[in-house]
Design a protein around this motif. Structure first.
Motif, short mmCIF file in Angstrom:
data_model
loop_
_atom_site.label_atom_id
_atom_site.label_comp_id
_atom_site.label_asym_id
_atom_site.label_seq_id
_atom_site.Cartn_x
_atom_site.Cartn_y
_atom_site.Cartn_z
N PHE A 51 0.90 -1.21 0.08
CA PHE A 51 0.10 0.03 0.00
C PHE A 51 1.05 1.36 -0.09
O PHE A 51 0.72 2.10 -0.80
CB PHE A 51 -0.73 0.11 1.20
CG PHE A 51 -1.80 1.16 1.30
CD1 PHE A 51 -2.95 1.11 0.43
CD2 PHE A 51 -1.51 2.24 2.04
CE1 PHE A 51 -3.76 2.35 0.68
CE2 PHE A 51 -2.20 3.34 2.17
CZ PHE A 51 -3.52 3.54 1.33
N SER A 52 1.87 1.13 0.85
CA SER A 52 2.92 2.55 1.05
C SER A 52 3.47 2.78 -0.33
O SER A 52 3.62 3.97 -0.62
CB SER A 52 3.74 2.39 2.12
OG SER A 52 3.32 2.16 3.28
N ALA A 53 3.83 1.61 -0.88
CA ALA A 53 4.77 1.97 -2.41
C ALA A 53 3.81 1.78 -3.40
O ALA A 53 4.42 1.86 -4.71
CB ALA A 53 5.71 0.78 -2.15
N CYS A 54 2.59 1.65 -3.12
CA CYS A 54 1.72 1.48 -4.50
C CYS A 54 1.99 0.61 -5.56
O CYS A 54 1.73 0.47 -6.64
CB CYS A 54 1.40 2.99 -5.36
SG CYS A 54 1.02 4.41 -4.41
N LEU A 55 2.15 -0.61 -4.85
CA LEU A 55 2.53 -1.96 -5.58
C LEU A 55 1.36 -2.96 -5.39
O LEU A 55 0.92 -2.80 -4.20
CB LEU A 55 3.96 -2.52 -4.87
CG LEU A 55 5.16 -1.65 -5.44
CD1 LEU A 55 6.26 -2.29 -4.45
CD2 LEU A 55 5.41 -1.59 -6.87
N ASP A 56 1.50 -4.08 -5.99
CA ASP A 56 0.43 -4.96 -6.00
C ASP A 56 0.72 -5.98 -4.70
O ASP A 56 1.94 -6.21 -4.48
CB ASP A 56 0.40 -5.81 -7.15
CG ASP A 56 -0.64 -7.06 -7.03
OD1 ASP A 56 -1.76 -6.75 -7.27
OD2 ASP A 56 -0.15 -8.19 -6.78
N ARG A 57 -0.19 -5.99 -3.77
CA ARG A 57 0.02 -6.77 -2.69
C ARG A 57 0.55 -8.12 -2.86
O ARG A 57 1.51 -8.80 -2.21
CB ARG A 57 -0.97 -6.62 -1.53
CG ARG A 57 -2.26 -7.55 -1.85
CD ARG A 57 -3.41 -7.19 -0.67
NE ARG A 57 -4.57 -7.87 -0.99
CZ ARG A 57 -4.69 -9.06 -0.42
NH1 ARG A 57 -3.64 -9.46 0.35
NH2 ARG A 57 -5.65 -9.82 -0.76
N HIS A 58 -0.06 -8.78 -3.76
CA HIS A 58 0.23 -10.23 -4.09
C HIS A 58 1.93 -10.45 -4.71
O HIS A 58 2.47 -11.11 -4.27
CB HIS A 58 -0.68 -10.77 -5.11
CG HIS A 58 -1.89 -11.04 -4.67
ND1 HIS A 58 -2.53 -11.94 -3.52
CD2 HIS A 58 -3.04 -10.42 -5.02
CE1 HIS A 58 -3.67 -11.63 -3.46
NE2 HIS A 58 -4.11 -10.66 -3.97
N MET A 59 2.28 -9.23 -5.41
CA MET A 59 3.66 -9.20 -6.18
C MET A 59 4.39 -9.02 -4.94
O MET A 59 5.65 -9.84 -4.88
CB MET A 59 3.71 -8.20 -7.29
CG MET A 59 4.92 -7.96 -7.66
SD MET A 59 6.18 -6.92 -7.03
CE MET A 59 5.55 -5.41 -7.65
N VAL A 60 4.04 -8.29 -4.12
CA VAL A 60 5.12 -7.87 -2.98
C VAL A 60 5.29 -9.17 -2.14
O VAL A 60 6.23 -9.61 -1.53
CB VAL A 60 4.38 -6.54 -2.07
CG1 VAL A 60 5.38 -6.39 -0.59
CG2 VAL A 60 4.54 -5.42 -3.04
#
Length: 105
Positions: A51-60
């Motif tokens: 969320f903080s980095a505006c990335l897909d949570r599944h990818m992270v």
């Protein structure tokens, strides 16, 4: 970082997709994005980091264990996630002991 993101029990199509992810450089690019986000936001859960980095949570969530295997990330203390309200694992970048700054990915 050449870890294939497919399990031995996954179907052939998953292994093909994993090879494409590695061969295209997408996996390395994603790992670099997550490592950078982790250095900027240490101590977050994977969901908070995404969320903080505006990335897909599944990818992270997929890339963090790979970074851990490469020695670039470690588990922090578990705590209640601000987003899921559940007890979750936190993540930290591996620090260079000489100057206590995160190692470059």
């Amino acid at each position: 970082m050449s870890h294939l993101p497919a399990r031995n029990t996954d179907p052939d199509t998953s292994h093909e997709a994993a090879r494409d992810l590695v061969d295209s450089g997408t996996q390395a690019q994603q790992q670099a994005q997550v490592a950078s986000a982790l250095r900027q936001h240490p101590g977050l859960t994977s969901r908070e980091l995404a969320f903080s980095a505006c990335l897909d949570r599944h990818m992270v969530a997929r890339r963090l264990p790979e970074l851990e295997a490469e020695g670039l990330a470690v588990h922090g203390a578990p705590r209640i996630c601000s987003m899921s309200r559940k007890r979750c694992q936190t993540w930290l970048p591996v620090l260079d002991r000489a100057d206590q700054v995160p190692l470059a990915a």
